[in-house]
Motif scaffolding. Structure first.
Motif, short mmCIF file in Angstrom:
data_model
loop_
_atom_site.label_atom_id
_atom_site.label_comp_id
_atom_site.label_asym_id
_atom_site.label_seq_id
_atom_site.Cartn_x
_atom_site.Cartn_y
_atom_site.Cartn_z
N MET A 278 25.68 -16.02 42.06
CA MET A 278 26.15 -15.16 40.92
C MET A 278 26.42 -16.06 39.56
N THR A 279 26.27 -15.71 38.46
CA THR A 279 26.38 -16.41 37.24
C THR A 279 27.46 -15.94 36.28
N GLY A 280 27.71 -16.74 35.26
CA GLY A 280 28.73 -16.08 34.29
C GLY A 280 30.09 -16.16 34.78
N PHE A 281 31.12 -15.75 33.80
CA PHE A 281 32.33 -15.81 33.99
C PHE A 281 32.98 -14.61 34.35
N PHE A 282 33.91 -14.80 35.50
CA PHE A 282 34.35 -13.51 35.99
C PHE A 282 36.11 -14.01 35.77
N HIS A 283 36.37 -13.41 34.77
CA HIS A 283 37.94 -13.55 34.25
C HIS A 283 38.91 -12.40 34.56
N GLU A 284 39.78 -13.13 35.40
CA GLU A 284 40.63 -12.37 36.02
C GLU A 284 42.18 -12.71 35.88
N THR B 243 51.06 -7.51 27.41
CA THR B 243 50.04 -6.78 26.85
C THR B 243 48.82 -7.32 26.20
N ASP B 244 49.06 -8.68 25.88
CA ASP B 244 47.62 -9.40 25.55
C ASP B 244 46.92 -9.80 26.40
N VAL B 245 47.67 -10.06 27.86
CA VAL B 245 46.86 -10.41 28.90
C VAL B 245 45.73 -9.42 29.51
N VAL B 246 46.28 -8.12 29.38
CA VAL B 246 45.48 -7.07 30.11
C VAL B 246 44.26 -6.97 28.88
N ARG B 247 44.37 -7.25 27.85
CA ARG B 247 43.51 -7.22 26.64
C ARG B 247 42.34 -7.89 26.77
N THR B 248 42.73 -9.50 27.32
CA THR B 248 41.85 -10.35 27.47
C THR B 248 41.10 -10.84 28.66
N HIS B 249 41.53 -10.00 29.75
CA HIS B 249 40.82 -10.42 31.16
C HIS B 249 40.26 -9.07 31.62
N GLU B 250 39.06 -9.22 32.03
CA GLU B 250 38.20 -8.20 32.47
C GLU B 250 38.68 -7.42 33.73
N TYR B 251 39.41 -8.21 34.45
CA TYR B 251 39.65 -7.79 35.84
C TYR B 251 41.17 -8.30 36.09
N ILE B 252 41.84 -7.33 37.04
CA ILE B 252 43.25 -7.65 37.40
C ILE B 252 43.08 -7.54 38.89
N ALA B 253 43.59 -8.65 39.52
CA ALA B 253 43.65 -8.62 41.05
C ALA B 253 45.28 -8.21 41.56
N THR B 254 45.38 -7.73 42.79
CA THR B 254 46.55 -7.40 43.25
C THR B 254 47.07 -7.98 44.59
N ALA B 255 48.02 -7.85 44.87
CA ALA B 255 48.39 -8.45 46.20
C ALA B 255 47.97 -8.02 47.42
N SER B 256 47.45 -6.62 47.30
CA SER B 256 46.83 -6.04 48.22
C SER B 256 45.42 -6.36 48.42
N GLY B 257 45.00 -7.12 47.51
CA GLY B 257 43.54 -7.52 47.58
C GLY B 257 42.39 -6.87 46.88
N GLU B 258 42.84 -5.92 45.89
CA GLU B 258 41.92 -5.30 45.14
C GLU B 258 41.74 -6.20 43.86
N HIS B 259 40.36 -5.83 43.40
CA HIS B 259 40.20 -6.50 41.97
C HIS B 259 39.66 -5.20 40.98
N LEU B 260 40.69 -4.77 40.27
CA LEU B 260 40.37 -3.76 39.59
C LEU B 260 40.00 -4.02 37.99
N PRO B 261 39.02 -3.28 37.43
CA PRO B 261 38.66 -3.45 36.13
C PRO B 261 39.95 -3.03 35.08
N SER B 262 40.00 -3.91 34.26
CA SER B 262 41.15 -3.63 33.10
C SER B 262 40.91 -2.71 32.23
N PRO B 263 41.48 -1.30 31.90
CA PRO B 263 41.05 -0.64 31.35
C PRO B 263 41.18 -0.80 29.97
N GLU B 264 41.93 -1.88 29.32
CA GLU B 264 42.36 -2.22 28.05
C GLU B 264 41.41 -3.62 27.53
N PHE B 265 40.60 -4.22 28.51
CA PHE B 265 39.71 -5.22 27.90
C PHE B 265 38.95 -4.97 27.01
#
Length: 305
Positions: free
Chosen positions: A1-7, A141-163
């Motif tokens: 994989m290449t590139g930056f995965f920002h979560e 509010t700023d954080v969800v706009r600047t990160h492409e993904y959101i990790a959860t305690a249950s192990g999910e990696h969700l796209p941020s709808p506000e990125f």
């Protein structure tokens, strides 16, 4: 994989932090890839207690860097070394400073936005967790706009709808010194006039020789940028107390469009590139943003920000 995965990830307890962070770190270790922890002291201690693998590399957290431009330069060097050594995925988890850590958010919010470009060349999976117990709502509010993904305690990696929704980050907060009338106020001044006015105004302020030089340079630079790239009128103001100086320059323009402006060196523009980066490496605090008065660059030197 290449590139930056920002979560990012949000947690409200130490257990939730570990539920997110430990699998992230262990996943990097299982893959045999460089695995870096750059958290603040508390979270570093939690991870040291929870992890037994000495292959983890513990780095100074971003909170150990006085300025985000320094953090970017340092982390880019580290990521670059791992990439050159053949790493196909670098795992890095780190806390980003904000008012919950006792520091202003503006330039760290811009950091979170800028690293989407600044780290894009590296095969990096970066996780920036935020403690909802201490993180202000405007920061979240700023954080969800600047990160492409959101990790959860249950192990999910969700796209941020506000990125990347195009909305501005939260507005910078005026310095407490600005509650008083400015000691210097100039409209469309020459850089030479600003340097002279600043030198006279700070004569009684307890600044180091370097600090005094930084104030004069910063004032001249941001006025030059306003005159060269902004929209008139360009208004310069200065406040002091016995150990600190705050200067602002406001114009009616929109400011630089590049999120990296000031956070990485560039010679792409005549004066708004390298000079602005120097300010971010020398001054104690630099904020940039729009409000009802226009676009303002704010610089603080000395004392405590």
């Amino acid at each position: 994989m290449t590139g930056f995965f920002h979560e990012t990830a949000f947690y409200g307890s130490d257990d939730d932090f570990l539920a997110i962070a430990v699998p992230f770190v262990e996943g990097g270790l299982r893959a045999g890839q460089p695995t870096l922890v750059a958290c603040a002291e508390k979270n570093t201690a939690l991870l040291r207690d929870a992890l037994s693998d000495d292959a983890v590399t513990y780095l100074p957290g971003a909170d150990q860097y006085a300025r985000p431009a320094e953090a970017i330069a340092s982390y880019r060097a580290i990521f670059g070394e791992h990439a050159e050594a053949g790493a196909t995925r670098i795992h890095a988890i780190g806390d980003v400073p904000h008012p919950g850590f006792g520091v202003p958010w503006d330039w760290w919010g811009r950091y979170e936005n800028a690293v989407n470009q600044a780290y894009a060349e590296f095969p990096l999976w970066g996780l920036c967790p935020y403690d909802t117990r201490i993180t202000p709502p405007e920061v979240l509010t700023d954080v969800v706009r600047t990160h492409e993904y959101i990790a959860t305690a249950s192990g999910e990696h969700l796209p941020s709808p506000e990125f990347g929704d195009g909305l501005p980050l939260s507005a910078p907060v005026p310095d407490v010194l600005e509650q008083a009338p400015p000691q210097v106020c100039l409209v469309d001044p020459t850089p030479a006039a600003v340097r002279e006015a600043v030198s006279a105004a700070i004569a009684g302020v307890r600044l180091s020789e370097d600090g005094a030089h930084d104030v004069v340079y910063a004032a001249s630079e941001i006025v030059t940028n306003g005159l060269s790239h902004g929209v008139a009128p360009v208004r310069f103001r200065l406040w002091t107390d016995d150990s600190r100086v705050v200067v602002t320059v406001t114009d009616r323009g929109s400011g630089p469009a590049d999120p990296l402006a000031g956070l990485m060196p560039t010679t792409a523009t005549r004066s708004a590139g390298l000079g602005l980066w120097i300010l971010h490496r020398t001054c104690d605090y630099v904020s940039m943003g729009r409000d009802e008065d226009g676009f303002t660059v704010r610089v603080s030197v000395g004392g405590h920000t």
